[in-house]
Scaffold this motif. Sequence first.
Motif, mmCIF file in Angstrom:
data_model
loop_
_atom_site.group_PDB
_atom_site.id
_atom_site.type_symbol
_atom_site.label_atom_id
_atom_site.label_comp_id
_atom_site.label_asym_id
_atom_site.label_seq_id
_atom_site.Cartn_x
_atom_site.Cartn_y
_atom_site.Cartn_z
ATOM 1 N N GLU A 183 -59.394 48.442 -4.165
ATOM 2 C CA GLU A 183 -58.056 48.545 -4.730
ATOM 3 C C GLU A 183 -56.967 48.361 -3.679
ATOM 4 O O GLU A 183 -55.816 48.123 -3.998
ATOM 5 N N ASN A 202 -56.704 46.043 -1.531
ATOM 6 C CA ASN A 202 -56.320 44.654 -1.267
ATOM 7 C C ASN A 202 -55.074 44.299 -2.065
ATOM 8 O O ASN A 202 -54.709 44.977 -3.011
ATOM 9 N N GLY A 203 -54.462 43.207 -1.694
ATOM 10 C CA GLY A 203 -53.329 42.708 -2.465
ATOM 11 C C GLY A 203 -53.839 42.089 -3.759
ATOM 12 O O GLY A 203 -54.997 42.255 -4.126
ATOM 13 N N ASP A 204 -52.962 41.385 -4.422
ATOM 14 C CA ASP A 204 -53.356 40.761 -5.672
ATOM 15 C C ASP A 204 -54.419 39.697 -5.461
ATOM 16 O O ASP A 204 -54.419 38.983 -4.468
ATOM 17 N N SER A 205 -55.320 39.599 -6.420
ATOM 18 C CA SER A 205 -56.310 38.531 -6.417
ATOM 19 C C SER A 205 -55.919 37.531 -7.492
ATOM 20 O O SER A 205 -55.020 37.790 -8.297
ATOM 21 N N LEU A 206 -56.645 36.403 -7.519
ATOM 22 C CA LEU A 206 -56.355 35.408 -8.556
ATOM 23 C C LEU A 206 -56.529 36.029 -9.937
ATOM 24 O O LEU A 206 -55.749 35.783 -10.856
ATOM 25 N N ASP A 238 -56.128 39.165 -10.791
ATOM 26 C CA ASP A 238 -54.967 40.032 -11.079
ATOM 27 C C ASP A 238 -53.808 39.194 -11.584
ATOM 28 O O ASP A 238 -53.144 39.542 -12.551
ATOM 29 N N MET A 239 -53.574 38.109 -10.871
ATOM 30 C CA MET A 239 -52.432 37.276 -11.217
ATOM 31 C C MET A 239 -52.616 36.686 -12.622
ATOM 32 O O MET A 239 -51.695 36.694 -13.432
ATOM 33 N N SER A 276 -52.342 39.335 -15.300
ATOM 34 C CA SER A 276 -50.988 39.853 -15.472
ATOM 35 C C SER A 276 -50.149 38.940 -16.351
ATOM 36 O O SER A 276 -49.048 39.294 -16.740
ATOM 37 N N THR A 277 -50.694 37.753 -16.667
ATOM 38 C CA THR A 277 -49.940 36.886 -17.570
ATOM 39 C C THR A 277 -50.005 37.414 -19.001
ATOM 40 O O THR A 277 -49.325 36.918 -19.879
ATOM 41 N N GLY A 278 -50.828 38.445 -19.192
ATOM 42 C CA GLY A 278 -50.815 39.148 -20.471
ATOM 43 C C GLY A 278 -51.429 38.361 -21.613
ATOM 44 O O GLY A 278 -52.210 37.437 -21.407
#
Lengths: 394, 627
Positions: B431, B433-437, B439-440, B443-445
Amino acid sequence: MKPKKQIFITGASGFIGSHLAEKLAEKESNAINLLIRPFNGVTAGERWKRIADWLELSDKTRKRISVFSGDLDSPDLGLSCDDARFLKTQTDEIIHTAASTSFSEKKRAQVFQTNIDGLNNLLSFFAGVSFKQFHHISTAYVAGITRNPCMEAISRPSKFLNPYEEAKHQAELLIRKFCFQKNIRLVIYRPSIVYGNSITGKTFRFNALYHPVRSVAYIRDLFIKDILQNNGTRAQMMGICLNQKNQSLYLPVCLEIKQGKGLNLVPINYCIDSIVEIMKNPAAEGIFHIINDRNTTMEELILFTKKFLNVSGISIGRSSGRQTERIPSPLDLLLQRSLETYKSYIADTRIFNDSRAAKILDPSGIDCPKFSYPVFKRCMTYAIDHKWGKSLGF
Amino acid sequence: MISDEGVFTASQCRHYAMCKIDYLGTGLCHSGQENHFVSYYPQGRMDLVKAIAAGTLPVTPRLVDIASACDLCGICDLQCHFITELRPLPVMKELKRYVEEHISDGKLVLQDTLPKDEDPLLVELQEIVGTRWASNDLAITLAYASDPSPVTVPKLPRAVVLPKTAEETQEIVRIAVKHGVSFMVRGNGSSVMGFVMTDGILIDTQRMKILVFDEDNWCVTVGAGISAFDLQKEAFARGYRVNVAEPAAQVCANLMCSGIMSLFSAAYGTLDDNYVDAEFVSSDGDLFRIKEGGNTDLYSFARKDAALSAICTSVQIKLHPVTKDEEGFLVPMENLQDALVFMRELSIRRIGFGLGVLGADYLATFISPESALAGRVKNLIGTTLGSPFMVIVLGDSKDRAAVENMNCTILSNDVFRTLMLGIPNLSPETENNGDSLMDMLQSTGDWEGQPLINLLGNRELHPFIEAALNPSPKTHAGAVPDDLRENYRKIYARPEMTDLVWLNMFRILSTRMGREKHLLPLIFYVPLDKPDVIDSLVKGLFEIANSLNLKNDFGFVSPIDFGKRAFLEYDFYLDQNDPDEIQRSQMALGAVTELIEKTSASVPQVQWIRYTLNQGCCRKENLLYTS
């Protein structure tokens, strides 16, 4: 000793529910009873503890809050016999905040299951019970698609933007009928789009306006790393470059977005203050809009994002609904995807009348703050510092 | 004493026999290669350690030999981790230590405590194959006594014998007939479905290593001891391809057991399509060739359980040409029915020499070097990217152009390679780490319209995906334990390890399906022109497994005979050491039988593969087109 007022809150692990619980529990004469469902192997109690820690609740406040493990999906709310008996005999007021907030047509069944079936389970549970007040958190968007100003009254829409609006509208009708039959006070609160705390930036929900900023931040970090560590070959292929003077990253992105009157954004602190203020006014009954009288445009949001993330190149191609000449690049489409959920709200032209709410809130000096760059910066700094919620642990 | 950890690891062995082939190019267990009996391979030793811990295996002369033959080279540790995440080396060490301590403590080896009581049958078998290749030592027979299937009735063979030739096999069968002893044959000695158990003579064909190419006639004669992997390797080195199945399976055994089925069956066929001729030893010990006919008609097919009627000792498998412009790619699909219709269209139009519909679970498991990561990748592919199914196409540049003209999203082999080599960066578990692909993308929902994967398949976004995943053999190796990373890095530096055509030809990743739990594959012949029937069957299987709380998932569908029929594999999974789960699996199989009988009654083209056992050489039309 005067008996405490027993307030039952559904959806207490949610954004509005948890903040309401916090605020109401500050009052010594309140006893707050939360309905929380166990999730992903985490008990209801543990879920609340994590939220309470995040809210930094004092011991005194915590002691006024009790957690009841249950689930609106169950006809008996999934409560133990003792818990069910206690809540049926002791509850004075119900605050219903639980809801599925998905806008997806693909999730229509799930949205209706939570927002209608779940509500019916709640109403059945309290059907034969005597209590005093019902407070329902709805949304300003139950008005459906309309060109007329949205009034603080039951709307009669023929069409909705999505299943969420439709279900929330139906929920209002169900609750109104229920409260009318029981002859109890009903207050419906209709907030618009809720974001984090405008003063502290705190939030634990990183959806809505956070999505596109998160996407841009991700792409920025990715290509800065590519440029600084891998000669920027991939960045070059995407037309991305770094301005050596100000270290600003150029992202060639043009968002084709149909714009309306802008997004109506309210911070959670204003939302909670407003609800509690209306709630404590014994004469207040009916529907109240919790909205911002100053909308935020996409231009403003993009400007804020560019400034905050030190990027350039992002622009808006105004779509008129007709086919445009420019073919969007895959990067355009990728970033547009992060706006997809709120696309219809960006194009929204609905305006909201909040005269009823204003009559209560204005005299109390409760005013919705403008969504300015400092507020934006505060919220996004909090989001990045907390890794968009990943480091919060719930 | 064997440690609890050792027993636990040993009891997890799935008997998939991957330690019997050099599928990673990292070498092969020396002891197994020299001695051939299963007990000399890591797989057999796992069973022996389990038996020692259970107190059912005393120290015997063969056990001493088996323990000393292991040089603890560690080859099995990498091989087994690659497919199951198990680390058998400590178990091998425990076996050696146990036997060495037994001897150094002056304890007796079994032969010293009992009067020598030779089995006359064994003596005769040893006269045929030599004393080394026939044994009734418990340390040998025990490795053939059971398997992880929930329906297996364990049976300890009276003797295990390893013939080298068809003639030796004939003599063994005659001796069995003479003594009235039953016999069973196994290709590589392993069993996973419980069908090849015997308390009589167990014939293991491992030593029958004939491999003779007849390039003028586009075929290769393959002895019963040749594995699919070794055959494909030899054929490929000569510029050909063969249609074979699981890499560790012996080609002859596979042909007899189920007929050969693979994604390549789309072009190369199945059952009798795959061979020119085959040699058999009948149940009386007579040698015959299938082309010549004789008393045993192996071309026929009956929809009933068939007993073993002959032992396949060699087969002439067809060779197929390859071209230099071959490539594999994936076409993402939102639902099964669309995928079936699309794949059928390709098959009818003869596009691609290999075709299949794969589920997200399959794909995620194949490309992920460990199971937790596979779970996250499955979620990404199926949910976030909106592609729970993908049609895999193996073809040439003309096939690629044809599919592109069909206006579909294509995930090229380059995208696949990027995904596979960068997979640990797709969704890092930590957890902090920064954002991963992932996550990104998540997050587009919620979204409507085109699935996200259609966008990611765009060639112009490839640099973005590469920047996000930083694909390299080193990155891929980052997902495995420290001490294995360098080996993984070297393995994934080889281009074929990310080549969809090669991976499907050699199928070295398919065994990963049993990584988390033992795999119970349910395979059916289905009418591909009735996608609703297939969909309904899949839903029925899903409901059966869910009602019994068994892990389950869609496997694959692959067309045969130009889209008229197809194979469907749906998989149930079980913990092979959990009696409750074994019982639930048995109940599930009962329910599956009912479902299939009911479905077959109205749609006769739906058939369970169980009837193909011992009839896999049959004429294709006899199986597929009878009602």
